[in-house]
Design an enzyme around this catalytic site. Structure first.
Site, mmCIF file in Angstrom:
data_model
loop_
_atom_site.group_PDB
_atom_site.id
_atom_site.type_symbol
_atom_site.label_atom_id
_atom_site.label_comp_id
_atom_site.label_asym_id
_atom_site.label_seq_id
_atom_site.Cartn_x
_atom_site.Cartn_y
_atom_site.Cartn_z
ATOM 1 C CD GLU A 332 -2.750 -1.261 2.459
ATOM 2 O OE1 GLU A 332 -3.937 -1.550 2.325
ATOM 3 O OE2 GLU A 332 -2.214 -1.060 3.564
HETATM 4 C C1 NGO Z 1 -3.938 -4.818 4.802
HETATM 5 C C2 NGO Z 1 -3.028 -3.652 5.100
HETATM 6 C C3 NGO Z 1 -2.820 -3.435 6.593
HETATM 7 C C4 NGO Z 1 -4.136 -3.497 7.349
HETATM 8 C C5 NGO Z 1 -4.812 -4.827 7.052
HETATM 9 C C6 NGO Z 1 -6.128 -4.957 7.769
HETATM 10 C C7 NGO Z 1 -1.825 -5.406 4.365
HETATM 11 C C8 NGO Z 1 -0.719 -6.241 3.929
HETATM 12 N N1 NGO Z 1 -1.810 -4.086 4.464
HETATM 13 O O1 NGO Z 1 -3.012 -5.903 4.751
HETATM 14 O O2 NGO Z 1 -2.194 -2.192 6.806
HETATM 15 O O3 NGO Z 1 -3.898 -3.403 8.731
HETATM 16 O O4 NGO Z 1 -5.018 -5.007 5.676
HETATM 17 O O5 NGO Z 1 -6.795 -6.144 7.507
#
Ligand code: NGO
Length: 523
Positions: A332
C-alpha cells in the site's frame, strides 16, 4: 450413568479403555483418540485396547542433545500431574523416552515418530525441533487438564499406537501487528506458547506502521521515544527495548520458532516521519497519527538520508535477529510513485542482502528486481486475485521468488467471523472457521507452481484489538485452521472431520485460559 459418561467422552474425542485397578476398585479410564491431533499427523496407526498410563514412577529419558526438550516436557507435565517426572539419561525400556536418531526415515528435519505401548512412550526425531513437535502431539493425547497449572487427579492415560509425522510446508507462520496497538513482551510470549502447541514455526512481528514504532534503534532514538508513544485510538503505545526483543527471540528459539521482524516501508511510515522530519520529502515532521486510514505516508525515496536510515535500522535489527529473514513491508505505498517505489525497493533489497539476511515483502515487492531467495507474502483476497497475481508477480516467481500465502479472505485473523462479531474488520469479507480452513495452498492462485509455495501465514492486524483476550478471540479457532493447512498432509483435508477434531480442542483452550470464539460451526 457409566454408559452416559462413556458416550460423552466419545463425543469429546475420547475412547473408553481398560479398567485400572487400585485397592480392589475399578475405574474406567479414558484416553483421547489417537486420531484427534491438530494439526493432523501425516500417518496414524492406533493400537486398539493398548494404553500407557503416566504414574508417579514415570521418568523421562533423554540423551545429552535432548535434555532441553525433555525439561520442557517435564515442566509441562509436572504441575497438572503432581508427579516428579525426573529427566534421566537413556536407561532402557519403560517410561517416556526421547531419542535423537539420524536414521529415522520419513520424518525430515521437523518431524518425529511417536510410539505408545503399554510400557513406554517413545518419541524419535532427527532434530530437537522434531522431538519438540512430537511433544506437542503427546500433549494433545493426554486429557485436556494437562494444560492446567494445578494438580488434577488424572488418570493420565495415553492411547496406544504409532504416529509418523512431518509437515507439509517448511514455513508455517503467524503475524502479530504490535504497531496499531502495542502488545508487551508477556503477551507476545503467551502468543508464542499458543503457536508452539499447533506446530507453527514462524512469528512475524509487524514492528512499525503509521500509528507506532515499536523497536528501539540506537542510531535513531526518537523512533521509539517519540514514534513509540502512540497507537490507534490515542492510547499510550509502547516499544520493545533491545533486551525486550532479545527475550522474545530467545523464548521463540526455545520453542523452535523463528522471529521475522517487519519494518514496513516506504508507506505505513507516519510514526517514523513524525519522529524525524528529514525523512519526509518536504522535510517537515507530520503530527502523530492514531486513526486507521492507510496509504498516506511515504519515506522520501529521492533523499540519501532515507537510505542511511534504512541501512541503520535494518542493520541493527539484523544484528538482533538470529533468524534468516527480514520483512520490509512494501504494501500500500499509495503515496509513492511506481518508479520511485521500484528504485526504493531495489535499494532496500540490497541493504537486506548486505546484512546477510533474506528479504520478505508483501507481494507488491514483486515490482522490484529479483533478489536472491526472496519471499513474497501474498495477501489480497483469493476471490479477486487478478490485480495482485499479475504478470509481474508471475515473472517474479519464475525468477525464483518463493511465496507465503496469507489470502485475506481465508487467513486474516482480523476479519470478523460474522457481521455481528464484536471485533474485527470486514474489508475482505467475514471469515468463519470453515472459510479459514476451506482452501488449498497448492491451488489458491491459478497457475502458481505449487513448488513455489513455501507455506502459509495467519496475520492478525490490530486496528480493533486492544487486549490479549481480544487477540485470543480472533485467533482461536482460526489460527489452528491455518496451522492445519500448513502442517497436515493434503490428503487429510476434510471439513467434516476437521470440525470434529477442532471442536475437541475446546476443553484444552479452556484449560489454557484462552478466550476463544465459540463458533456455531464446530460441534
Ligand atoms: C492490509 C493492510 C494493513 C491493514 C490490514 C487490515 C496489508 C498487507 N496491508 O493488509 O495495513 O492493517 O489489511 O486487515
Amino acid at each position: 450413568m457409566a454408559a452416559v459418561i462413556g458416550a460423552l467422552l466419545l463425543a469429546a474425542g475420547a475412547v473408553a479403555v481398560r479398567k485400572i485397578c487400585c485397592d480392589g476398585e475399578s475405574v474406567t479410564a479414558a484416553a483421547v483418540d489417537l486420531r484427534q491431533v491438530v494439526p493432523a499427523p501425516a500417518s496414524v496407526r492406533p493400537a486398539p485396547g493398548v494404553t500407557f498410563t503416566l504414574t508417579g514412577d514415570t521418568a523421562i529419558q533423554a540423551p545429552d542433545g535432548a535434555t532441553r526438550v525433555a525439561d520442557q516436557l517435564a515442566a509441562l507435565l509436572r504441575p497438572p500431574t503432581g508427579f516428579a517426572l525426573p529427566v534421566q539419561p537413556p536407561a532402557g525400556d519403560g517410561g517416556i523416552a526421547l531419542v535423537l536418531s539420524t536414521v529415522e526415515p520419513d520424518v525430515g528435519e521437523q518431524g518425529y515418530r511417536l510410539d505408545v505401548t503399554a510400557r513406554s512412550v517413545t518419541i524419535r526425531a532427527r532434530t530437537p525441533a522434531g522431538l519438540f513437535a512430537g511433544e506437542q502431539t503427546l500433549r494433545q493425547l493426554l486429557p485436556p487438564e494437562v494444560e492446567s497449572r494445578t494438580v488434577h487427579p488424572g488418570p493420565w492415560v495415553l492411547p496406544g499406537g504409532s504416529i509418523v509425522d512431518r509437515p507439509r510446508y517448511p514455513y508455517r507462520g503467524a503475524m502479530l501487528d504490535v504497531a496499531r496497538h502495542f502488545f508487551g513482551v508477556d503477551d507476545v510470549l503467551r502468543y508464542l506458547d499458543y503457536l508452539a502447541l499447533y506446530k507453527i514455526n514462524y512469528l512475524h512481528l509487524h514492528l512499525s506502521d503509521d500509528q507506532g514504532w515499536r523497536i528501539a534503534i540506537d542510531g535513531w532514538p526518537r523512533l521509539a521515544s517519540h514514534g513509540g508513544r502512540t497507537e490507534v485510538g490515542g492510547g499510550p503505545g509502547g516499544f520493545y527495548t533491545k533486551d525486550d526483543y532479545r527475550r522474545i527471540v530467545a523464548y521463540a528459539e526455545q520453542r523452535y520458532i523463528t522471529v521475522v521482524p517487519e519494518i514496513d516501508m516506504p508507506g505505513h511510515t507516519n510514526a517514523a516521519l513524525s519522529s524525524y522530519g528529514e525523512l519526509s520529502c518536504d522535510g517537515k515532521a507530520p503530527a502523530p497519527y492514531t486513526g486507521t486510514r492507510v496509504g498516506f505516508s511515504s519515506l522520501c525515496p529521492t533523499k540519501e538520508v532515507t537510505y542511511d536510515f534504512v541501512a541503520d535500522v535494518l542493520g541493527e535489527l539484523a544484528a538482533l535477529t538470529p533468524g534468516r529473514y527480514l520483512h520490509v513491508g512494501g504494501d500500500e505505498a499509495m503515496s509513492t510513485s511506481e518508479a520511485d517505489y521500484v528504485t526504493f525497493m531495489n535499494r532496500v533489497q540490497g541493504v537486506v542482502a548486505g546484512t546477510g539476511k533474506t528479504v520478505i515483502g508483501w507481494h507488491q515487492l514483486a515490482d522490484a528486481e529479483p533478489a536472491d531467495g526472496r519471499i513474497l507474502q501474498y495477501w489480497t483476497p483469493a476471490r479477486a486475485p487478478a490485480d495482485a497475481f499479475d504478470t509481474t508477480f508471475r515473472a517474479a516467481v519464475k525468477e525464483g521468488a518463493k511465496v507465503v500465502l496469507s489470502p485475506a479472505d481465508h487467513a486474516y485473523l482480523d476479519m470478523k467471523y460474522s457481521p455481528s462479531s464484536p471485533l474485527g474488520l470486514t474489508w475482505a469479507g467475514t471469515v468463519e472457521v470453515e472459510d479459514a480452513y476451506g482452501w488449498d495452498p497448492d491451488n489458491l492462485l491459478p497457475g502458481l507452481d505449487p513448488a513455489a509455495v513455501l507455506g502459509v501465514e495467519a496475520p492478525l492486524w490490530t486496528e480493533t484489538v486492544t487486549t490479549m483476550d481480544e487477540v485470543e478471540y480472533l485467533a482461536f479457532p482460526r489460527l489452528t485452521a491455518i496451522a492445519e493447512l500448513g502442517w497436515a498432509p493434503k490428503s487429510s483435508h476434510d471439513w467434516a472431520t476437521f470440525r470434529i477434531r477442532l471442536g475437541n480442542q475446546r476443553p484444552r483452550w479452556t484449560a489454557l485460559g484462552i478466550d476463544f470464539y465459540d463458533s456455531p460451526q464446530l460441534p
